[in-house]
Write a protein that holds these residues in place. Structure first.
Motif, PDB file in Angstrom:
ATOM      1  N   ARG A  74     -28.343  78.591 -21.656  1.00  0.00           N
ATOM      2  CA  ARG A  74     -29.376  78.247 -22.638  1.00  0.00           C
ATOM      3  C   ARG A  74     -30.045  79.548 -23.057  1.00  0.00           C
ATOM      4  O   ARG A  74     -30.101  80.511 -22.278  1.00  0.00           O
TER       5      ARG A  74
ATOM      6  N   CYS B 115     -30.165  82.226 -32.406  1.00  0.00           N
ATOM      7  CA  CYS B 115     -29.691  82.683 -31.099  1.00  0.00           C
ATOM      8  C   CYS B 115     -28.341  82.033 -30.852  1.00  0.00           C
ATOM      9  O   CYS B 115     -28.176  80.830 -31.066  1.00  0.00           O
TER      10      CYS B 115
ATOM     11  N   TYR C  15     -27.461  69.490 -39.320  1.00  0.00           N
ATOM     12  CA  TYR C  15     -27.889  69.523 -37.931  1.00  0.00           C
ATOM     13  C   TYR C  15     -26.695  69.130 -37.058  1.00  0.00           C
ATOM     14  O   TYR C  15     -25.994  68.179 -37.350  1.00  0.00           O
TER      15      TYR C  15
ATOM     16  N   VAL D  66     -35.578  81.642 -24.661  1.00  0.00           N
ATOM     17  CA  VAL D  66     -36.488  81.656 -25.808  1.00  0.00           C
ATOM     18  C   VAL D  66     -37.875  82.147 -25.431  1.00  0.00           C
ATOM     19  O   VAL D  66     -38.457  82.987 -26.118  1.00  0.00           O
TER      20      VAL D  66
ATOM     21  N   ASN E  29     -23.277  77.820 -28.724  1.00  0.00           N
ATOM     22  CA  ASN E  29     -24.297  77.069 -29.447  1.00  0.00           C
ATOM     23  C   ASN E  29     -25.186  78.031 -30.221  1.00  0.00           C
ATOM     24  O   ASN E  29     -25.599  79.071 -29.700  1.00  0.00           O
ATOM     25  N   CYS E  30     -25.484  77.649 -31.452  1.00  0.00           N
ATOM     26  CA  CYS E  30     -26.384  78.425 -32.303  1.00  0.00           C
ATOM     27  C   CYS E  30     -27.666  77.619 -32.474  1.00  0.00           C
ATOM     28  O   CYS E  30     -27.617  76.499 -32.997  1.00  0.00           O
ATOM     29  N   VAL E  31     -28.771  78.161 -32.012  1.00  0.00           N
ATOM     30  CA  VAL E  31     -30.052  77.485 -32.144  1.00  0.00           C
ATOM     31  C   VAL E  31     -30.971  78.313 -33.040  1.00  0.00           C
ATOM     32  O   VAL E  31     -30.932  79.541 -33.014  1.00  0.00           O
TER      33      VAL E  31
ATOM     34  N   ALA F  32     -34.765  73.728 -39.773  1.00  0.00           N
ATOM     35  CA  ALA F  32     -33.478  74.382 -39.516  1.00  0.00           C
ATOM     36  C   ALA F  32     -32.443  73.985 -40.561  1.00  0.00           C
ATOM     37  O   ALA F  32     -31.722  74.836 -41.098  1.00  0.00           O
TER      38      ALA F  32
ATOM     39  N   ILE G 249     -34.632  79.478 -34.068  1.00  0.00           N
ATOM     40  CA  ILE G 249     -35.903  79.729 -33.393  1.00  0.00           C
ATOM     41  C   ILE G 249     -36.989  80.032 -34.424  1.00  0.00           C
ATOM     42  O   ILE G 249     -36.749  80.756 -35.388  1.00  0.00           O
TER      43      ILE G 249
ATOM     44  N   SER H 227     -40.276  79.072 -30.261  1.00  0.00           N
ATOM     45  CA  SER H 227     -39.804  77.739 -29.899  1.00  0.00           C
ATOM     46  C   SER H 227     -38.660  77.355 -30.839  1.00  0.00           C
ATOM     47  O   SER H 227     -38.416  78.028 -31.838  1.00  0.00           O
ATOM     48  N   PHE H 228     -37.976  76.269 -30.490  1.00  0.00           N
ATOM     49  CA  PHE H 228     -36.916  75.782 -31.356  1.00  0.00           C
ATOM     50  C   PHE H 228     -37.548  75.318 -32.667  1.00  0.00           C
ATOM     51  O   PHE H 228     -38.580  74.651 -32.660  1.00  0.00           O
TER      52      PHE H 228
END
Length: 184
Positions: free
Chosen positions: A89, A82, A121, A92, A65-67, A113, A69, A106-107
């Motif tokens: 997870r 990330c 998304y 963060v 998973n690519c999140v 994004a 931040i 935070s996200f």
């Protein structure tokens, strides 16, 4: 019953990728030959990790998973990505925040994004992110022979050697970035 995935060289199927991802693959200069980056078309309704893995018979330890931040310090917001295995997870609030020198991390909001990456998304991946962004990659992802990541759109996924991700511009491999998820 699971459905089979049919992977083909991504360089031959740029139409299955978001524009920034297609551009990055077309200009690929990594140590891994571009032909090793593969793409498979999927049902967009099955793009979310748990649904994707269940439907196509992929282990969570084979999917990353690519999140995005948002790291804040002194009124300035810096975006970063990330990448962690789906069995974990991103840390963060501790590792990421400290590594980016932020007071708070935070996200990023979904609209930010999507706008900043040029990706959908639920399809955001590490390839094709904006220049200058830190891409923090968990060591387990970088060590994986191959991992499935977002292609920038919900209708396909990329299969990429972990070492190719570690070669991305701005990539930093961090031990302990992915914290195991405890079952509830």
């Amino acid at each position: 019953m699971t459905e089979p995935l049919r992977f083909a060289p991504a360089i031959d199927h740029l139409d299955l990728l978001a524009e920034p991802v297609a551009a990055a693959i077309a200009a690929w200069k990594g140590s891994v030959p571009v032909e090793e980056l593969a793409v498979a078309e999927i049902d967009p309704a099955a793009a979310d990790t748990a649904e994707f893995c269940a439907r196509y018979g992929i282990g969570l330890d084979e999917s990353a998973n690519c999140v995005i931040i948002a790291a804040k310090r002194g009124g300035e917001i810096r975006l970063a990505a990330c990448l962690v295995l789906a069995t974990t997870r991103a840390d963060v609030n501790n590792l990421v925040r400290r590594h980016l020198g932020a007071r708070k991390a935070s996200f990023a909001p979904m609209d930010v994004a999507v706008r900043e990456t040029g990706m959908e998304y639920g399809g955001i991946g590490p390839i094709g992110l904006p220049d200058g962004w830190p891409i923090l990659i968990d060591a387990a992802v970088a060590a994986a022979p191959r991992v499935i990541v977002g292609s920038g759109v919900r209708r396909s996924k990329l299969l990429v050697p972990g070492r190719a991700l570690a070669d991305l511009p701005g990539a930093e491999v961090l031990e302990g970035l992915g914290v195991p998820v405890t079952p509830s």
